[in-house]
Scaffold this active site. Structure first.
Site, PDB file in Angstrom:
ATOM      1  N   ASN A   8       0.834  -1.214   0.000  1.00  0.00           N
ATOM      2  CA  ASN A   8       0.000   0.000   0.000  1.00  0.00           C
ATOM      3  C   ASN A   8       0.863   1.257   0.000  1.00  0.00           C
ATOM      4  O   ASN A   8       0.553   2.219  -0.701  1.00  0.00           O
ATOM      5  CB  ASN A   8      -0.932   0.016   1.215  1.00  0.00           C
ATOM      6  N   HIS A  56      -8.039  -0.381   7.245  1.00  0.00           N
ATOM      7  CA  HIS A  56      -8.213  -1.667   7.910  1.00  0.00           C
ATOM      8  C   HIS A  56      -8.834  -2.647   6.912  1.00  0.00           C
ATOM      9  O   HIS A  56      -9.789  -2.289   6.218  1.00  0.00           O
ATOM     10  CB  HIS A  56      -9.119  -1.509   9.142  1.00  0.00           C
ATOM     11  N   ASN A  71      -6.021   5.688   8.814  1.00  0.00           N
ATOM     12  CA  ASN A  71      -5.634   4.269   8.783  1.00  0.00           C
ATOM     13  C   ASN A  71      -6.492   3.524   7.763  1.00  0.00           C
ATOM     14  O   ASN A  71      -7.615   3.931   7.479  1.00  0.00           O
ATOM     15  CB  ASN A  71      -5.870   3.651  10.172  1.00  0.00           C
TER      16      ASN A  71
END
Ligand code: GAR
Length: 188
Positions: free
Chosen positions: A14, A102, A100
């Site tokens: 990522n 997830h 973030n």
């Protein structure tokens, strides 16, 4: 210029995708990549792409304000967690905006210890028919901050943690950089 720092603990696919996305961006710069694992492949990926990469210890992260001061000196506007394992200390949350990603549909399958393939193993063993990604702001508890985006994908009976992880990674690559860009645009 708007400076982003990426925190990551693992492979960093990522992180690499985000670096490539913003490479020729007119006003967003990926300033640096930071990892709590010396051997994490993300540090190599960053180097290969010409982005500064830094390792930090638990002590530097939790017990001193050295990292915060360093990031402030660089005018970091946003910290992006891209596969980052450690809980973010309150001092960081007070000092920066933090996003973030997830690899599941929070609030399910989140919290301490829910990381990478462990998430996919739990989703499969519970025979869920769908999973997905959640991109969210980070607050003082694991995986509890405001959601910016959720995208779903199917889970098939024949899935293994690896096949599900691959499907989830595709969603991450497609949506995470654009979600970061949208977030910056909305707050500017
Ligand atoms: C990603 O799937 C990310 O969503 C997940 O770790 C993987 C890192 O992959 N994050 C978490 O599980 C956070 N709790 P990458 O290193 O190849 O980017």
């Amino acid at each position: 210029m708007r400076n982003i720092a990426i925190f990551a603990s693992g492979s960093g696919s990522n992180a690499e995708n985000i670096i490539r996305y913003f490479k020729n961006h007119p006003d967003v710069i990926i300033d640096s990549v930071w990892s709590n694992k010396k051997e994490a492949y993300v540090l190599q990926r960053a180097k290969n792409l010409g982005v500064e990469s830094n390792y930090f210890t638990r002590q530097e992260y939790y017990d001193s304000d050295q990292m915060i001061r360093e990031l402030q000196k660089r005018n970091i506007e946003l910290i992006v967690l891209a596969g980052f394992l450690w809980l973010v200390p309150p001092e960081f949350i007070d000092a920066f905006e933090i996003i973030n990603i997830h690899p599941a549909l929070l609030p399910n399958y989140g919290g301490k210890g829910m990381y990478g393939s462990r998430v996919h193993e739990s989703v499969i063993s519970n025979k869920e028919s769908e999973s997905g990604i959640t991109i969210h702001l980070v607050n003082k508890e694991y995986d509890k901050g405001e959601h910016l985006l959720q995208v779903k994908c199917p889970v098939f009976p024949e899935d293994t943690p690896d096949t599900l992880a691959a499907r989830i990674h595709e969603l991450e690559y497609e949506y995470f950089p654009a979600a970061i860009e949208d977030f910056l645009n909305r707050k500017s």
